[in-house]
Write an enzyme that holds these catalytic residues in place. Structure first.
Site, PDB file in Angstrom:
ATOM      1  N   HIS A 119     -25.982  49.041  46.053  1.00 20.56           N
ATOM      2  CA  HIS A 119     -24.624  48.633  45.691  1.00 20.56           C
ATOM      3  C   HIS A 119     -24.660  47.458  44.716  1.00 20.56           C
ATOM      4  CE1 HIS A 119     -20.598  46.687  46.538  1.00 20.56           C
ATOM      5  NE2 HIS A 119     -20.278  47.913  46.186  1.00 20.56           N
ATOM      6  N   HIS A 144     -13.769  49.919  40.871  1.00 17.52           N
ATOM      7  CA  HIS A 144     -14.174  51.094  41.629  1.00 17.52           C
ATOM      8  C   HIS A 144     -13.367  52.331  41.272  1.00 17.52           C
ATOM      9  CE1 HIS A 144     -15.761  47.883  44.306  1.00 17.52           C
ATOM     10  NE2 HIS A 144     -16.729  48.736  44.451  1.00 17.52           N
ATOM     11  N   ARG A 218      -2.282  32.698  59.388  1.00 16.67           N
ATOM     12  CA  ARG A 218      -2.073  31.892  60.589  1.00 16.67           C
ATOM     13  C   ARG A 218      -0.655  32.137  61.078  1.00 16.67           C
ATOM     14  NH1 ARG A 218      -1.973  30.374  65.160  1.00 16.67           N
ATOM     15  NH2 ARG A 218      -2.361  28.242  65.908  1.00 16.67           N
ATOM     16  N   CYS A 265      -5.736  25.472  57.199  1.00 13.59           N
ATOM     17  CA  CYS A 265      -5.326  25.258  58.579  1.00 13.59           C
ATOM     18  C   CYS A 265      -6.002  24.002  59.117  1.00 13.59           C
ATOM     19  CB  CYS A 265      -5.713  26.472  59.420  1.00 13.59           C
ATOM     20  SG  CYS A 265      -5.284  26.316  61.169  1.00 13.59           S
ATOM     21  N   TYR A 401      -1.325  19.764  66.537  1.00 12.78           N
ATOM     22  CA  TYR A 401      -1.717  19.331  65.196  1.00 12.78           C
ATOM     23  C   TYR A 401      -1.720  17.805  65.067  1.00 12.78           C
ATOM     24  CZ  TYR A 401      -1.156  24.272  64.231  1.00 12.78           C
ATOM     25  OH  TYR A 401      -1.276  25.636  64.272  1.00 12.78           O
TER      26      TYR A 401
END
Length: 546
Positions: A119, A144, A218, A265, A401
């Site tokens: 490949h 492709h 998320r 995140c 958080y």
């Protein structure tokens, strides 16, 4: 094709017979209805003995050729009339080099095991599709979708998918996640419900802009399915001002602003903290970060139309999403009003991502984009905006958080004592090679990303090949970064020579921003019970083969 067969027959029948087993490409051509492939019928009238001898030889050759073509035609028809039928489970079970590598394209099944090492993009990229469909990956790489690629793939066809497996399974009406969108199979899933996933490292730094289908996802709640025609964004007006109810068309009437922004995140690289001591949270590796070109209305323009101005006292812009749990509680977050009203901060109410309408997983039809700030404040499926004297009372603003000392545990934590995460610290990670893999001696390419919050530009990435004893400076790639407005990451790479006698490499990267903030060298001193703000030196150990 015919000239090739004629040459084979002229040399000898056994070689011609071997030609019959040439895979599907030959089948496609030999079974063609084109006149140019139909047998011709030359005259068999002979004028003399030599001509008669040559004629019989020609006729014998043609008979042999006819036998070959007839046998091959039989093989073609047999394969077309009764292809082997496989289930999706059959394909899924062939997902490594030991079991064989199978993939599908449309209704066709292919065994590409022998092609893995050939490949052009490398073995690892093809293996991402092992046991599943090729379409999502071909959509990322348009090269492709070429006739010669399909012709090459055809040689590896082994059968067809069971028609029953081609039908989508019915949705369960009682399942709040049953209407979630389809996702790209390359994403590494950290949780299915709600859906949270990251792109694999080998794709993450393939391009400066992350393609939408593999942008990290998320979600905290089920993905809402919103009608753009009936969508309304409610903006609470200032005292004496006027509240707004904005349709998607109304937002498009504001001046359109575009900006390239990296989202990360707070839990990116949490898995490394888990190795020190268990934390609560999703097992993010290095992929909870991605970059896109966002477009929409500036938040400051919308707030100004609702009568809001900067205040002398502290104030916060609170966002509420249209995603909610079974009790009706929606996701929410807030940012300081000063940032929201600053045109230079470029906070957006975004409706486009990389030139397309937002995908559902990323907030369609409108989301907040806050450059330089933790992803948790980029509220998706935005439904309401208000300006308050205190930050959002959302669980995700007040009870999540936030960072704490390594000494704080779940028995002693007090979330009211720590500020909510806004700007993120300097970060970098290695995406190539990956930990535990093998590289060849000679020239080795090390790749990765680096980013810092608050618009601070990455000025340097240092890479060590020997566990930190010596360092080399990597080459930075990507858009030019402006002071205090460096909202996007830098992709970096280093080409290093590895001698043949080297047995292993302990690769480390660390980044420096324009405030000369540097990543800490180890995880333990920054460990915290939620596993956020994980930005220690990134380390990768690989074996070297000659």
């Amino acid at each position: 094709m015919l000239p090739r067969l004629y040459r084979s027959v002229a040399v000898g029948l056994p070689r011609a017979i071997r030609a019959k087993s040439t895979p599907l490409r030959l089948c496609i051509q030999a079974c063609s209805s084109s006149d140019s492939l139909k047998p011709q019928h030359p005259s068999l009238t002979f004028s003399d003995d030599n001509s008669r001898t040559r004629g019989w030889k020609v006729m014998g050759t043609l008979i042999g050729l006819g036998a070959v073509l007839a046998y091959h035609d039989h093989r073609c028809r047999a394969s077309q009339e009764s292809p082997r039928i496989y289930s999706k489970e059959d394909v899924r079970s062939h997902n490594n080099l030991q079991t064989g590598v199978w993939v599908t394209l449309g209704s066709e099944v292919f065994d590409v095991t022998k092609f893995v090492d050939l490949h052009p993009g490398g073995q690892s990229k093809l293996m991402l599709a092992a046991g599943g469909p090729l379409e999502p990956f071909w959509a990322l790489y348009a090269v492709h979708n070429q006739p010669h690629v399909r012709e090459l793939l055809a040689e590896y066809k082994i059968g067809e998918l069971n028609p029953e497996d081609r039908m989508s399974p019915p949705l369960e009406a009682s399942d709040p996640y049953s209407n979630d969108p389809m996702r790209h199979p390359a994403l590494r899933i950290n949780s299915q419900r709600p859906f949270n996933a990251e792109p694999p490292p080998e794709l993450l730094t393939e391009s400066y802009i992350t393609p939408n289908p593999i942008f990290f996802t998320r979600n905290h709640l089920p993905v809402p399915n919103l009608d753009p025609d009936t969508y309304r964004l409610h903006v609470v007006g200032a005292p004496g001002g006027q509240s707004l109810s904005l349709s998607l068309d109304d937002l498009h009437k504001f001046p359109k602003h575009e900006v390239t922004v990296t989202l990360q995140c707070a839990g990116n690289r949490r898995s490394e903290m888990n190795k020190v001591k268990e934390v609560k949270g999703l097992e993010w590796r290095t992929g909870a970060i991605s970059t896109a070109r966002w477009a929409g209305a500036r938040l400051c323009d919308v707030l100004a139309q609702a009568g809001h101005r900067l205040r002398e006292t502290e104030a916060h812009v609170c966002f509420e999403g249209l995603d909610s749990d079974p009790t009706g509680t929606a996701y929410g977050a807030s940012i300081p009003l000063a940032r929201a009203m600053d045109p230079q901060a470029e906070v957006l109410l975004a409706y486009e991502m990389n030139g397309q309408p937002l995908p559902r997983d990323h907030g369609f039809p409108v989301r907040v984009v806050v450059p330089g700030v933790v992803g948790a404040r980029h509220v998706k499926w935005l439904g309401r905006v208000s300006v308050e004297s205190e930050e959002s009372y959302s669980h995700w603003q007040r009870r999540d958080y936030k960072g704490f000392s390594p000494s704080v545990d779940w028995d002693t934590v007090d979330f009211d004592l720590a500020p909510s995460i806004q700007e993120l610290p300097i970060q970098s990670a290695i995406t190539q090679p990956q930990d535990g893999t093998t590289v060849e001696s000679g020239e080795v390419i090390i790749k990765g990303y680096a980013w810092s919050g608050g618009g601070r530009a990455v000025i340097r990435v240092d890479v060590s090949m020997d566990g930190g004893l010596t360092w080399q400076e990597a080459e930075l790639e990507g858009e030019e970064q402006h002071p205090r407005k460096a909202w996007a990451w830098r992709i970096w790479q280093l080409k290093a020579h590895v001698p043949a006698e080297q047995k292993e490499l302990n690769i480390i990267c660390k980044a420096v921003d324009d405030s000369y903030n540097v990543q800490p060298d180890t995880v333990a001193p920054i460990w915290n019970l939620r596993g956020v703000l994980s930005n220690a030196w990134h380390r990768v150990h690989v074996q070297v083969v000659p």
